[in-house]
Design an enzyme around this catalytic site. Structure first.
Site, PDB file in Angstrom:
ATOM      1  N   ARG A 248     -38.129  31.550  43.501  1.00 16.52           N
ATOM      2  CA  ARG A 248     -38.947  32.049  42.396  1.00 16.52           C
ATOM      3  C   ARG A 248     -39.182  30.964  41.349  1.00 16.52           C
ATOM      4  NH1 ARG A 248     -39.874  36.915  39.757  1.00 16.52           N
ATOM      5  NH2 ARG A 248     -38.338  38.068  40.956  1.00 16.52           N
TER       6      ARG A 248
ATOM      7  N   CYS B  96     -16.563  25.105  10.333  1.00 17.74           N
ATOM      8  CA  CYS B  96     -16.952  24.844  11.710  1.00 17.74           C
ATOM      9  C   CYS B  96     -15.724  24.469  12.542  1.00 17.74           C
ATOM     10  CB  CYS B  96     -17.984  23.712  11.758  1.00 17.74           C
ATOM     11  SG  CYS B  96     -18.429  23.209  13.443  1.00 17.74           S
TER      12      CYS B  96
ATOM     13  N   LYS C 174     -33.718  48.445  44.324  1.00 15.50           N
ATOM     14  CA  LYS C 174     -33.726  47.088  43.765  1.00 15.50           C
ATOM     15  C   LYS C 174     -32.552  46.319  44.362  1.00 15.50           C
ATOM     16  CE  LYS C 174     -34.073  44.525  39.444  1.00 15.50           C
ATOM     17  NZ  LYS C 174     -33.012  43.571  39.777  1.00 15.50           N
TER      18      LYS C 174
ATOM     19  N   GLU D 165     -36.731  39.657  49.139  1.00 17.51           N
ATOM     20  CA  GLU D 165     -35.409  39.356  48.598  1.00 17.51           C
ATOM     21  C   GLU D 165     -34.494  38.856  49.695  1.00 17.51           C
ATOM     22  OE1 GLU D 165     -33.586  39.828  44.630  1.00 17.51           O
ATOM     23  OE2 GLU D 165     -35.615  40.062  45.406  1.00 17.51           O
TER      24      GLU D 165
END
Length: 699
Positions: A140, A421, A119, A177
């Site tokens: 992609r 907060c 990979k 790739e």
């Protein structure tokens, strides 16, 4: 002159292939340079001699102004991940079940040949060839569409501009790739350091940034490489008889060989594994050997070898069932905690973040990691000044694995989330049964900043020129207090802000105005309603083509919401709460006054009506429920994706190969071998007209 130019192109392309792909140089550099200059001179004297596959055209033309979004002919799905051999074996068991090949109880699982491939830690590309010539390269993107970066990819020497085939197919789709080798990455960073420029964090990030450069000359200077690993061919295509071209591949292993024969660089470290034990041995062998490679890897991709079985296995919604990425354990490193900070997200969720002394992990320097929620914080039992162990999940996302309590400073105080907060001071709330702690003050600046960033994001209103820094300025200066306020800004005010000129301000005002024409489902997604992402927004917008109709259903008939595919009670409740909030009702009114339709346009309504009527038949039933279809050949008026969408909308399923379980084969021109197989198995064959009739009337 033309014959000489053709000969020079042939010699130079062959030499480049030998040098960059085969690592076996055929020509000395001086000879290559002399032939290259001769070709340049011929093309300069007679521009008509220039061809797309000429080596002189790898870098050329003016820098681009931007990148166009293009739809992939064949989608680029992500892979599911496995992080242990146990997870790999579980995946294999599911694969056997899908293929109806479970082993006898207590016996070893049946063996299916698989291919193990390293990979590569790079960036996926989709390359499109027509009649052997490279015509398009794209990123992609979201898997369905990506950015068209052909000019940049043409600079990669290991990407062939013309396939090395005598009679190439009418089209070929190649996936692979792009990467920057380690030694090239080091050289690039050294050059940037000398020029006083910021260094790239790692080779993958450098590669991603390089591919999106607007100037191909910059891309060429970065010296990217490319490994091809997937091949798609027309269904009916076979090599011409008598040609020396490789046969049509029937397996992934043969596909890699086909790609190499066509001129691509294929990673040499793949292996054909006869069974799961061989895959696990391949994975174990490369765990340490991969460190010696000149490029980054983070695991092994395992693929079912037989392409017909791949088609039978099919896909989930996001990944192929016949492949998985088996990842190596992430590298871990100790560090000292400096502080705990609380971040406020756009929905008000408070996320604890650990800040620690920088450590190097997987090629990057890491100094922050999210702790997700109060439960994870309590589970770690984090104290001030603790020594923690950090890793990258999937070698991408930093995370705190554990605390080394034995190294804790004496008297260290335990850490927990604040009760108010950090942005607006409001009391924080944690609902019973929920993991998240929230700020529920809708006027909180942090929530507003997140809301605005989401509204203008690419998946929602897609407003160019309104980035995070500008949003922060607008909120901090009190210029924008809601989404609607964005549309009250004028160019003069915007031009007065930091890093904004008159042209940028005018462009932003135009982009905001243009965003009013975005589709209804994008408007709905942009509102940021809890649990309503891009996919659910499309489903809801199709079922309720206006905000008014969606509001009525949420308040009066929530069962109409849950009747939609994929919409559950949690989403219905979230919509009910959102529409019941007076400030949200006011926002919808303001957006309508500013020119937003908050409803589907005529084009959207017509498209929805046509697809729904054709898909569900005359009485609204899912007429194809439980039936499996295979598509082949070219249909007269429907693309394959359109036909598939109609079938799936009507409850049918589309697979890639014909079997005894196939209900129908839909065949167009040049149907090829699938038609012959369907006829031999007695599978009914439909043309486009018969498919439409089936959709209209039901089985």
């Amino acid at each position: 002159m033309r014959a000489r130019a053709e000969e020079l192109r042939r010699l130079l392309n062959r030499a480049a292939h030998a040098y960059y792909v085969l690592d076996a140089p055929e020509l000395e550099d001086a000879v290559y340079d002399r032939l290259y200059r001769e070709l340049e001179q011929l093309e300069r004297l007679q521009p008509g001699l220039i061809s797309p596959d000429s080596p002189t055209q790898r870098v050329g033309g003016a820098p681009a102004e931007g990148f166009q979004s293009v739809r992939h002919r064949i989608g680029l799905l992500s892979l599911d991940n496995a992080f242990s051999t146990e997870e790999l074996e579980a995946w294999y068991g599911r694969l056997l079940k899908v293929l109806d090949r479970p082993g006898p109880s207590g016996d070893d699982l049946p063996a299916l040949p698989m291919v193990g491939e390293l990979k590569i830690d790079g960036n996926a590309l989709a390359l499109s060839y027509e009649r052997g010539l490279l015509v398009r390269a794209a990123t992609r993107g979201d898997g369905e569409s990506g950015e068209e970066i052909t000019a940049n990819v043409r600079t990669i020497q290991s990407v062939p501009l013309r396939l090395l085939l005598e009679n190439p197919p009418p089209w070929v789709e190649v996936r692979g790739e792009a990467l920057i080798p380690d030694h090239t990455f080091a050289a690039i960073n050294a050059e940037r350091a000398e020029r006083g420029e910021a260094l790239f964090a790692n080779p993958r990030n450098a590669c991603a940034g390089t591919l999106r450069q607007l100037d191909p000359a910059v891309v060429a200077a970065r010296r990217l490489d490319f490994f091809a690993y997937t091949l798609h061919l027309p269904d009916a295509w076979t090599p011409a008889s008598g040609a020396a071209d490789p046969a049509r591949p029937l397996s992934q292993w043969q596909s890699l060989q086909w790609l190499a024969a066509a001129g691509f660089r294929v990673n040499p470290n793949a292996a054909l594994c006869p069974d799961l034990a061989a895959v696990e041995a391949f994975f174990a062998a490369w765990e340490h050997k991969r460190r010696q490679l000149p490029y980054a890897t983070d695991g092994v991709v395992v693929k079912l070898d037989d392409l017909r079985l791949q088609a039978d296995a099919g896909f989930t919604q996001k990944a192929p069932r016949w492949a998985i990425a088996l990842k190596y354990a992430a590298e871990e490193a100790p560090s000292r905690l400096l502080r705990l900070v609380a971040q406020v997200g756009r929905t008000g969720v408070i996320t604890p973040v650990a800040e620690f002394e920088p450590v190097g992990l997987a090629g990057t320097s890491v100094s922050r990691a999210t702790l997700h929620n109060a439960d994870r914080l309590a589970e770690l039992d984090l104290h001030a000044g603790d020594t923690i162990v950090v890793r990258k999940a999937g070698e991408i996302i930093p995370e705190v694995v554990r605390v080394l309590a034995e190294l804790r400073p004496p008297g260290a105080a335990p850490l927990q989330l604040p009760s108010s907060c950090p942005e607006c001071g409001s009391e924080l709330v944690r609902e019973e049964g929920e993991a998240a702690t929230r700020c529920v003050n809708s006027s909180c600046p942090a929530i507003l900043r997140g809301t605005l960033r989401h509204w203008v994001s690419k998946g929602a209103m897609d407003v160019d020129g309104l980035g995070a820094k500008l949003v922060e300025q607008l909120v901090d200066r009190g210029l924008v207090r809601s989404i609607a306020d964005l549309y009250r800004l004028d160019a003069a005010l915007l031009a007065s802000l930091e890093r904004m000129g008159e042209k940028s301000a005018a462009n932003l005002v135009d982009a905001l105005e243009a965003s009013k024409q975005q589709a209804w489902h994008r408007q709905l997604h942009g509102l940021g309603i809890h649990h309503v992402g891009a996919v659910n927004a499309k489903v809801l917008a199709k079922g309720f083509p206006s905000a008014a109709e969606l509001y009525a259903a949420a308040q009066q008939t929530p069962e109409r919401l849950t009747a939609l595919h994929g919409i559950g009670s949690e989403i219905a409740q979230s919509l009910q709460q959102w529409f019941a909030t007076p400030s949200n009702q006011g926002l919808l009114d303001q957006l309508k006054q500013l020119g937003f339709s908050m409803a589907a346009g005529e084009g959207e309504l017509a498209a929805s009506a046509n697809s729904s009527a054709e898909a569900t038949g005359i009485d609204g039933r899912e007429v194809l429920a439980g039936r499996t279809f295979v598509l082949t050949g070219t249909l007269p008026s429907l693309s394959r994706s359109q036909a598939q969408a109609l079938i799936e909308a009507a409850g049918g399923k589309v697979t890639g190969s014909v079997s005894k379980k196939t209900s129908y084969l839909v065949a167009g021109e040049e149907a090829g071998s699938k038609l012959a197989k369907a006829e031999s198995l007695g599978v009914p064959v439909l043309d486009e007209a018969e498919l439409r009739a089936l959709l209209a009337s039901g089985p």
